[in-house]
Design an enzyme around this catalytic site. Structure first.
Site, PDB file in Angstrom:
ATOM      1  N   CYS A  95      17.034 -15.022  32.609  1.00  0.00           N
ATOM      2  CA  CYS A  95      17.157 -15.111  34.062  1.00  0.00           C
ATOM      3  C   CYS A  95      18.581 -15.543  34.419  1.00  0.00           C
ATOM      4  O   CYS A  95      19.070 -16.533  33.893  1.00  0.00           O
ATOM      5  CB  CYS A  95      16.146 -16.132  34.563  1.00  0.00           C
ATOM      6  SG  CYS A  95      16.529 -16.788  36.173  1.00  0.00           S
ATOM      7  N   GLU A  96      19.218 -14.776  35.303  1.00  0.00           N
ATOM      8  CA  GLU A  96      20.609 -15.105  35.629  1.00  0.00           C
ATOM      9  C   GLU A  96      20.716 -16.319  36.559  1.00  0.00           C
ATOM     10  O   GLU A  96      21.798 -16.845  36.772  1.00  0.00           O
ATOM     11  CB  GLU A  96      21.318 -13.902  36.259  1.00  0.00           C
ATOM     12  CG  GLU A  96      20.908 -13.575  37.674  1.00  0.00           C
ATOM     13  CD  GLU A  96      21.689 -12.379  38.227  1.00  0.00           C
ATOM     14  OE1 GLU A  96      22.234 -11.598  37.441  1.00  0.00           O
ATOM     15  OE2 GLU A  96      21.732 -12.250  39.461  1.00  0.00           O
ATOM     16  N   HIS A  97      19.596 -16.754  37.104  1.00  0.00           N
ATOM     17  CA  HIS A  97      19.640 -17.915  37.988  1.00  0.00           C
ATOM     18  C   HIS A  97      19.448 -19.235  37.250  1.00  0.00           C
ATOM     19  O   HIS A  97      19.846 -20.281  37.734  1.00  0.00           O
ATOM     20  CB  HIS A  97      18.574 -17.783  39.080  1.00  0.00           C
ATOM     21  CG  HIS A  97      18.782 -16.586  39.947  1.00  0.00           C
ATOM     22  ND1 HIS A  97      17.816 -15.628  40.132  1.00  0.00           N
ATOM     23  CD2 HIS A  97      19.860 -16.180  40.644  1.00  0.00           C
ATOM     24  CE1 HIS A  97      18.292 -14.680  40.928  1.00  0.00           C
ATOM     25  NE2 HIS A  97      19.535 -14.988  41.244  1.00  0.00           N
ATOM     26  N   HIS A  98      18.776 -19.175  36.096  1.00  0.00           N
ATOM     27  CA  HIS A  98      18.509 -20.419  35.360  1.00  0.00           C
ATOM     28  C   HIS A  98      18.937 -20.378  33.895  1.00  0.00           C
ATOM     29  O   HIS A  98      18.888 -21.391  33.215  1.00  0.00           O
ATOM     30  CB  HIS A  98      17.015 -20.755  35.427  1.00  0.00           C
ATOM     31  CG  HIS A  98      16.520 -21.007  36.821  1.00  0.00           C
ATOM     32  ND1 HIS A  98      15.923 -20.034  37.576  1.00  0.00           N
ATOM     33  CD2 HIS A  98      16.570 -22.112  37.591  1.00  0.00           C
ATOM     34  CE1 HIS A  98      15.599 -20.534  38.762  1.00  0.00           C
ATOM     35  NE2 HIS A  98      15.989 -21.789  38.804  1.00  0.00           N
ATOM     36  N   GLN A 103      14.793  -9.314  37.232  1.00  0.00           N
ATOM     37  CA  GLN A 103      13.881  -8.258  36.757  1.00  0.00           C
ATOM     38  C   GLN A 103      13.963  -6.963  37.570  1.00  0.00           C
ATOM     39  O   GLN A 103      13.887  -5.865  37.020  1.00  0.00           O
ATOM     40  CB  GLN A 103      12.442  -8.791  36.726  1.00  0.00           C
ATOM     41  CG  GLN A 103      11.498  -7.826  36.008  1.00  0.00           C
ATOM     42  CD  GLN A 103      10.118  -8.400  35.804  1.00  0.00           C
ATOM     43  OE1 GLN A 103       9.979  -9.588  35.530  1.00  0.00           O
ATOM     44  NE2 GLN A 103       9.104  -7.581  35.929  1.00  0.00           N
ATOM     45  N   HIS A 157       8.633 -15.280  33.226  1.00  0.00           N
ATOM     46  CA  HIS A 157       9.930 -15.934  33.417  1.00  0.00           C
ATOM     47  C   HIS A 157       9.765 -17.409  33.085  1.00  0.00           C
ATOM     48  O   HIS A 157       8.978 -18.097  33.729  1.00  0.00           O
ATOM     49  CB  HIS A 157      10.394 -15.784  34.865  1.00  0.00           C
ATOM     50  CG  HIS A 157      10.709 -14.369  35.239  1.00  0.00           C
ATOM     51  ND1 HIS A 157      11.920 -13.996  35.758  1.00  0.00           N
ATOM     52  CD2 HIS A 157       9.974 -13.230  35.127  1.00  0.00           C
ATOM     53  CE1 HIS A 157      11.905 -12.680  35.973  1.00  0.00           C
ATOM     54  NE2 HIS A 157      10.747 -12.203  35.607  1.00  0.00           N
ATOM     55  N   CYS A 168      11.614 -19.742  33.723  1.00  0.00           N
ATOM     56  CA  CYS A 168      12.013 -20.612  34.836  1.00  0.00           C
ATOM     57  C   CYS A 168      10.851 -20.828  35.802  1.00  0.00           C
ATOM     58  O   CYS A 168      10.870 -21.757  36.603  1.00  0.00           O
ATOM     59  CB  CYS A 168      13.235 -20.061  35.556  1.00  0.00           C
ATOM     60  SG  CYS A 168      13.039 -18.371  36.102  1.00  0.00           S
TER      61      CYS A 168
HETATM   62 ZN   LIG Z   1      15.022 -18.050  37.086  1.00  0.00          ZN
END
Ligand SMILES: [Zn+2]
Length: 231
Positions: free
Chosen positions: A124-127, A165, A193, A195
């Site tokens: 995941c590019e956010h976490h 995704q 995910h 996250c």
């Molecule tokens: Zn994430």
């Protein structure tokens, strides 16, 4: 008062930016189908990247209070850096895009071809925590076919970068369309995910399903056939 007002506005903005970051992360919002990369992304060598990441990861561990003199931890920054550049984020580099040869569809198989349950590991590019799941891809040949394992390799290549995704689904679909010279492709991804499952809302039972259908897969009949096959 004016001064306080200004400070308040600055603080308010800071909170807003912070909340926005959380919002983007938790909602997994992304606004582009291209992986956001800087123009100078490949100006330095992989060896240089590994050196820099290793240095910074050591600093992260240090900041967390870990004793890097410990034998078990000492090699971690180097290992993480190598893993980032050479394995789990190797798909950032277009040089690692799998070479794909096209063959003539000599036996005139004009039904759909489905490669299902392709193992998918992404992040995941956010976490920066894993996304683990399965991809199902299908196409109807326009006269060209590709080696089956290439479908797995394509999924792998686009998975090996920080991802969202929805974007991953589109990137795989667009690549298939362009390689196979057809609009008739379908991509479904069903993934967990970490996250979502191991932090934040901590829901270990939910998974995220994304789908892209185009060309003949927009027909209900064709789509249903595909969905029955991947069940
Ligand atoms: Zn994430």
């Amino acid at each position: 008062m004016k001064k306080n007002g200004m400070v308040f506005t600055i603080l308010e903005n800071m909170v807003a930016v912070d909340e926005l970051d959380e919002l983007i992360g938790d909602q997994h919002i992304s606004n582009s189908y291209e992986t956001p990369l800087r123009k100078d992304a490949f100006d330095i060598s992989n060896e240089e990247k590994i050196r820099i990441i290793s240095k910074h990861f050591r600093e992260i561990m240090n900041t967390l209070g870990m004793d890097l003199a410990d034998d078990s931890l000492n090699g971690t920054p180097g290992r993480v850096a190598k893993m980032f550049v050479k394995e789990i984020f190797s798909g950032i580099d277009p040089k690692n895009r799998p070479a794909i040869a096209l063959f003539e569809n000599k036996y005139r198989y004009n039904q759909m071809l489905v490669e299902k349950n392709i193992t998918l590991y992404s992040n995941c590019e956010h976490h920066f925590v894993p996304i683990v799941g399965k991809a199902h891809v299908a196409y109807i040949s326009s006269g060209k076919v590709i080696g089956l394992s290439k479908l797995n390799r394509l999924v792998q290549y686009y998975s090996q970068r920080p991802q969202v995704q929805e974007r991953l689904t589109m990137q795989i679909a667009n690549e298939l369309k362009s390689i196979l010279q057809t609009e008739d492709v379908a991509v479904v991804i069903d993934a967990v995910h970490l996250c979502v499952s191991s932090r934040g809302i901590k829901d270990a039972n939910s998974s995220t399903v994304t789908a892209h259908y185009s060309g003949k897969f927009n027909r209900e009949e064709t789509r249903n056939e595909f969905l029955v096959l991947v069940k």
